[in-house]
Write an enzyme that holds these catalytic residues in place. Structure first.
Site, mmCIF file in Angstrom:
data_model
loop_
_atom_site.group_PDB
_atom_site.id
_atom_site.type_symbol
_atom_site.label_atom_id
_atom_site.label_comp_id
_atom_site.label_asym_id
_atom_site.label_seq_id
_atom_site.Cartn_x
_atom_site.Cartn_y
_atom_site.Cartn_z
ATOM 1 N N GLU A 1 0.835 -1.200 0.000
ATOM 2 C CA GLU A 1 0.000 0.000 0.000
ATOM 3 C C GLU A 1 0.873 1.255 0.000
ATOM 4 O O GLU A 1 1.981 1.241 0.546
ATOM 5 C CB GLU A 1 -0.900 0.003 1.234
ATOM 6 C CG GLU A 1 -1.936 -1.109 1.194
ATOM 7 C CD GLU A 1 -2.810 -1.167 2.438
ATOM 8 O OE1 GLU A 1 -3.989 -1.534 2.297
ATOM 9 O OE2 GLU A 1 -2.319 -0.877 3.544
ATOM 10 N N CYS B 1 3.509 8.531 0.670
ATOM 11 C CA CYS B 1 4.185 7.656 1.633
ATOM 12 C C CYS B 1 4.307 6.288 0.972
ATOM 13 O O CYS B 1 3.298 5.638 0.696
ATOM 14 C CB CYS B 1 3.338 7.610 2.910
ATOM 15 S SG CYS B 1 3.948 6.466 4.133
ATOM 16 N N CYS C 1 6.976 -6.699 7.245
ATOM 17 C CA CYS C 1 8.124 -6.131 7.949
ATOM 18 C C CYS C 1 8.644 -7.161 8.946
ATOM 19 O O CYS C 1 7.868 -7.926 9.506
ATOM 20 C CB CYS C 1 7.708 -4.856 8.683
ATOM 21 S SG CYS C 1 9.077 -4.052 9.522
ATOM 22 N N CYS D 1 7.556 -4.433 15.727
ATOM 23 C CA CYS D 1 7.220 -3.409 16.723
ATOM 24 C C CYS D 1 5.806 -3.663 17.254
ATOM 25 O O CYS D 1 4.889 -3.979 16.483
ATOM 26 C CB CYS D 1 7.318 -2.014 16.113
ATOM 27 S SG CYS D 1 8.981 -1.627 15.555
ATOM 28 N N CYS E 1 2.664 -1.689 15.638
ATOM 29 C CA CYS E 1 2.558 -1.468 14.185
ATOM 30 C C CYS E 1 1.769 -2.579 13.509
ATOM 31 O O CYS E 1 2.009 -3.761 13.723
ATOM 32 C CB CYS E 1 3.953 -1.376 13.588
ATOM 33 S SG CYS E 1 3.940 -1.218 11.795
ATOM 34 N N CYS F 1 -0.412 6.571 10.105
ATOM 35 C CA CYS F 1 0.866 6.028 10.548
ATOM 36 C C CYS F 1 0.709 4.693 11.274
ATOM 37 O O CYS F 1 -0.065 4.578 12.215
ATOM 38 C CB CYS F 1 1.507 7.048 11.489
ATOM 39 S SG CYS F 1 3.055 6.511 12.162
#
Lengths: 347, 232
Positions: free
Chosen positions: A92, A105, A112, A116, A119, A330
């Site tokens: 995305e 962005c 990933c 974290c 996230c 975010c």
């Protein structure tokens, strides 16, 4: 064998290809011009390249641009674009317009590895590194491509964990033969993967954003496993080794979690940690995600935190949340739902 | 591209991360299908649970590996599986005794606590726990280890001898006595409660780490009690 994509090759790589195919050297520059300035999507449009050479190129290569599959638009104007990668996975990109800026962005990985706690991307695990072409494709295959003023590598993935492709994409964006953007229009984020961050600092001129989220080692470890191997003080020590000049910017991203990292003591410790590094802080409101024990700090607490930092002369902004209703804000990008079910797992 | 950002002060560099030191390979052995142990001379002290960065030479980017050996042994060991598309692991597997590799000083903070612990791992994620056990660290209350096949329970003799019945193996593709034929995540999910005051150490692929962490959190364990090591 499937054909390789030309889009995403650096000028040197294109020169090597031309040499290998027995083409004159000047064709490389022409090709780069068609790919990155005129952004054509087929070889036949490259009219200053001979028909014979166009035929040779199309036998072995494709241009490699792909359209987005889907777009969602937020009430605030933010748009979230979904793309399919060559290996049939999904990424995305978020287009964030504001009065003065049109920011894109982009993602650098499918998923990933960094895990974290806060996230959404991390929750889908890691599927693959994006190629340079797949990173740049997000920029050129949206309708707003010519309006873009800024680019941030803050989408899915840890850019420093795919440093070779990220660096090549930056080379193409900022070179005269490429998109010819100023590197000051680009911001690359990291959670502090020191060796790759060092390479980025030395070989690029783009801005750097570091996800900090707690000034205390023990607490940062709980939020971000990377702290186990690259503690934040070592990230700071690395930054202090370099002269970033007046134009290049370092910023620290600080997501605020209610009752976790939002006390005045945290703010003071943050100031101490940042001492000697010329940087600003962006405070970010946390957008709750499923299965997380964290909640966002209130606006009042964020303002108080900001005041403590500003009293110590740290330039601080509270970043506006954008695209929350379409999960484009975010830490919310994720294509987990599109992953194949019942994968062969060892856990 | 321009090289505008040059180091201004090299005295403060995080040396352990940056500097690579030449080490001699003492052996490379395949201990299970596609899983290898690389042993090399030990030059530095370390804490069990720490990592080293390894490269073949100074021109290539080093990769991180957990140390999988005792902190008193003369040799240091790492555990790896070959990533077919990877640059380094296929080459590591072909090294011979007497070859040299470049290794950083050990670093990292995935080290044992003073609390009771559960350790949870898959694949080569067992490495830091091997180091902890071989270094004489107090065994965990449980070691939960997942694999697809029976031959992928690396260092199981060591773990059985030191941890006994608290060493729990979960195999998703094959069956055997005393081994759970299910995913470790399914077993955790089935537990009515989990101890909340102990520390949970998770090590393995990132997807396992985040999924299992979510399961543990959902059982009411505070996130402060979960330590995760990720491989990247």
């Amino acid at each position: 064998m499937s054909k390789q994509a030309l889009f995403g090759k650096t000028l040197n790589e294109i020169k090597d290809i031309c040499k290998e195919l027995g083409m004159p050297a000047f064709v490389a520059k022409q090709l780069a011009d068609w790919l990155y300035k005129k952004k054509v999507s087929e070889f036949d449009s490259m009219v200053n390249i001979s028909k014979k050479n166009r035929a040779i190129l199309s036998e072995q290569y494709i241009i490699g641009l792909t359209n987005y599959n889907k777009v969602q638009e937020s009430v605030d104007g933010t748009k979230k674009y979904l793309f399919t990668t060559v290996s049939n996975q999904f990424i995305e990109a978020a287009y964030i317009p504001s009065e003065n800026r049109k920011t894109l962005c982009v993602s650098s990985q499918v998923g990933c590895k960094m895990g974290c706690l806060f996230c959404m991307t991390g929750k889908q695990g890691f599927q693959k590194n994006l190629t340079t072409g797949e990173i740049l494709n997000q920029m050129v295959s949206i309708p707003e491509t010519d309006e873009l003023t800024n680019l941030v590598y803050m989408g899915m993935g840890e850019p420093m964990d795919n440093i070779e492709e990220v660096m090549k994409s930056l080379e193409i964006i900022t070179s005269d033969w490429g998109f010819a953007w100023s590197p000051r229009r680009i911001n690359v984020s990291t959670i502090g993967v020191i060796p790759a961050m060092r390479k980025f600092i030395e070989e690029s001129e783009a801005h750097l954003a570091i996800s900090l989220h707690s000034p205390y080692n023990e607490q940062r470890k709980e939020l971000m496993p990377i702290e186990n191997v690259y503690p934040i003080e070592q990230v700071m020590d690395t930054l202090k080794e370099y002269d970033f000049g007046r134009q290049r910017r370092i910023s620290f991203e600080y997501i605020m979690f209610d009752g976790v990292n939002d006390s005045p003591e945290h703010a003071k410790e943050l100031v101490r940690l940042m001492s000697g590094v010329n940087a600003r802080i962006n405070l970010i409101k946390f957008h709750p995600i499923p299965d997380t024990p964290l909640t966002g700090s209130s606006d009042v607490i964020m303002e108080r935190f900001k005041e403590v930092l500003e009293q110590k002369k740290v330039i601080t902004t509270i970043r506006k949340s954008r695209g929350e209703d379409i999960y484009a804000a975010c830490g919310l990008l994720s294509t987990k739902k599109m992953l194949e079910k019942n994968q062969d797992k060892d856990y | 591209m321009a090289f505008l950002c040059l180091p201004v002060n090299t005295n403060k560099m995080p040396q352990k991360i940056k500097q690579l030191h030449k080490h001699l390979v003492t052996s490379v052995s395949e201990i299970a299908d596609n899983y290898f142990i690389l042993s090399f001379t030990r030059k530095f002290k370390f804490k069990p649970g720490q990592v080293v960065a390894i490269a073949l030479d100074k021109s290539h980017e080093p990769r991180l590996y957990s140390i999988a050996s005792s902190n008193t042994a003369n040799e240091m060991r790492i555990l790896f599986d070959i990533k077919q598309e990877g640059f380094l692991t296929p080459k590591l597997a072909k090294l011979k005794a007497g070859d040299s590799i470049m290794v950083t000083e050990p670093f990292g903070e995935f080290i044992p606590s003073n609390s009771e612990e559960w350790w949870i791992a898959t694949g080569t994620g067992i490495a830091p726990f091997v180091s902890m056990i071989e270094s004489g660290i107090k065994p965990p209350k449980k070691l939960i280890y997942g694999a697809r096949y029976l031959d992928q329970f690396l260092f199981q003799d060591l773990m059985l001898s030191k941890i006994g019945n608290n060493y729990m193996r979960f195999c998703t593709q094959e069956k055997a006595d005393n081994i759970f034929n299910e995913r470790l995540s399914a077993w955790i999910e089935r537990q009515d409660t989990l101890p909340k005051q102990i520390k949970y150490y998770l090590c393995g692929n990132p997807e396992m780490v985040v999924d299992v962490r979510d399961l543990i959190l959902a059982k009411g364990v505070p996130f402060e009690n979960i330590m995760a090591e990720i491989y990247f």
